[in-house]
Design a protein around this motif. Structure first.
Motif, mmCIF file in Angstrom:
data_model
loop_
_atom_site.group_PDB
_atom_site.id
_atom_site.type_symbol
_atom_site.label_atom_id
_atom_site.label_comp_id
_atom_site.label_asym_id
_atom_site.label_seq_id
_atom_site.Cartn_x
_atom_site.Cartn_y
_atom_site.Cartn_z
ATOM 1 N N ALA A 90 0.828 -1.194 0.000
ATOM 2 C CA ALA A 90 0.000 0.000 0.000
ATOM 3 C C ALA A 90 0.862 1.244 0.000
ATOM 4 N N ALA A 91 0.231 2.379 -0.292
ATOM 5 C CA ALA A 91 0.942 3.652 -0.344
ATOM 6 C C ALA A 91 0.009 4.750 0.098
ATOM 7 N N CYS A 92 0.587 5.893 0.468
ATOM 8 C CA CYS A 92 -0.208 7.062 0.832
ATOM 9 C C CYS A 92 -0.561 7.812 -0.436
ATOM 10 N N SER A 93 -1.840 7.939 -0.746
ATOM 11 C CA SER A 93 -2.282 8.525 -1.999
ATOM 12 C C SER A 93 -2.639 9.990 -1.841
ATOM 13 N N SER A 94 -2.230 10.798 -2.812
ATOM 14 C CA SER A 94 -2.547 12.222 -2.784
ATOM 15 C C SER A 94 -3.910 12.515 -3.372
#
Length: 242
Positions: free
Chosen positions: A19-23
Motif C-alpha cells: 500500500a501507499a499514501c495517496s494524494s
C-alpha cells in the motif's frame, strides 16, 4: 552532480499487498497503481539546476545534501516520499538500511530523496520536509531523515511539531542558529515545491514512489524486490552498446 533532464518510459512492478499514501484520496490503505507512467520532468537524479530559478546557495546546498553514494555509480535510485506517510516509514524501517548497505555503500548506485508531502493526509509533512532540507543545507539531511522516520509517532499528531524537529536537528549536529533562520525564512520551500511539481509531472500520486533507471516502483516493497530491479538495471547499463 546534475544530470540532464530526460523523458523515459518506465515499467512498473506491483504487489497487490503493498500500500501507499495517496494524494488523490484519503483511504486508509490505498493500493499501489498498476499503470505504467511517463517520467516527465523527473530525471535520473534531482538537481536544483533543473528547476528554473533555483540557483541560490540554499537550494544548491540542500539539493546536494540529500544525495548519497559514490559519484562514480552509474545507476540512480530516486525516492519520492512523505515523512509523515506510514508506508514511507515502513519502507525506511524495513528496506532502506539493507538497500543502502548492499548497493549504495558498495558504490553501485546513488540514492536521492525527493519531497512529496501530502498535507491533506499529513498536515505536519510540509514542515518535516523543511526541517530535513534545512538540515541538508548543513550536510545533515540523512540524520534528520532517519530521525523523522524512526520517531514519526512522536511528532505526526502534534499540533506544533517544531520543538521536536528542533531537537532532532540539534541531535543531528546542525548549527541551531542557521537551521532556525532557514526554517523561519522558509528558505528550503522553493526546492520542496519544485520536487512536488516535477514528481507530479512524472505521474506521481502516492508515496513512496521510486524511479530506478528505466523502472518505476510504487509502494513499500521489501529489499528483495528492489534487488531484482536494481540488478536488472545494472546489467542493462553494463551491456555493451550494439
Amino acid at each position: 552532480m546534475s544530470l540532464t533532464t530526460s523523458r523515459l518510459r518506465l515499467g512498473v512492478i506491483t504487489l497487490f499487498t503493498v500500500a501507499a499514501c495517496s494524494s488523490t484520496e484519503a483511504a486508509k490503505t490505498p493500493q499501489a497503481s498498476t499503470k505504467t507512467a511517463s517520467a516527465g520532468d523527473v530525471s535520473a537524479a534531482p538537481a536544483a539546476a533543473m528547476a528554473p530559478g533555483l540557483t541560490d546557495s540554499i537550494s544548491t546546498r540542500a539539493d546536494k545534501g540529500r544525495i548519497r553514494g559514490a559519484e562514480s555509480a552509474t545507476l540512480w535510485v530516486v525516492e519520492i516520499s512523505d515523512f509523515q506517510c506510514p508506508y514511507c516509514k515502513q519502507w525506511h524501517d524495513e528496506t532502506f538500511a539493507a538497500l543502502d548497505k548492499e548497493f549504495v555503500q558498495t558504490g553501485k548506485v546513488r540514492l536521492a530523496y525527493l519531497n512529496y508531502p501530502i498535507p491533506s493526509l499529513h498536515p505536519n509533512a510540509p514542515a518535516a520536509s523543511e526541517a530535513a532540507m534545512c538540515a541538508s543545507v548543513q550536510g545533515k539531511f540523512w540524520e534528520l531523515h532517519d530521525a523523522l522516520f524512526s520517531q514519526q509517532q512522536k511528532w505526526a499528531k502534534e499540533p506544533d511539531p517544531m520543538p521536536i524537529f528542533a531537537s532532532f536537528a540539534v541531535s543531528a549536529g546542525v548549527d541551531p542558529k542557521n537551521w532556525n533562520a532557514c526554517m523561519t525564512a522558509h528558505a528550503a520551500r522553493p526546492l520542496i515545491e519544485a520536487d512536488k511539481e516535477r514528481s507530479g509531472a512524472a505521474g506521481v500520486q502516492s508515496t513512496p514512489t521510486f524511479f530506478i533507471g528505466t523502472r518505476k516502483i510504487l509502494g513499500a516493497y521489501p529489499v528483495d524486490s528492489f534487488r531484482v530491479v536494481i540488478n536488472a538495471e545494472l546489467a542493462k547499463l553494463a551491456k555493451p552498446a550494439p
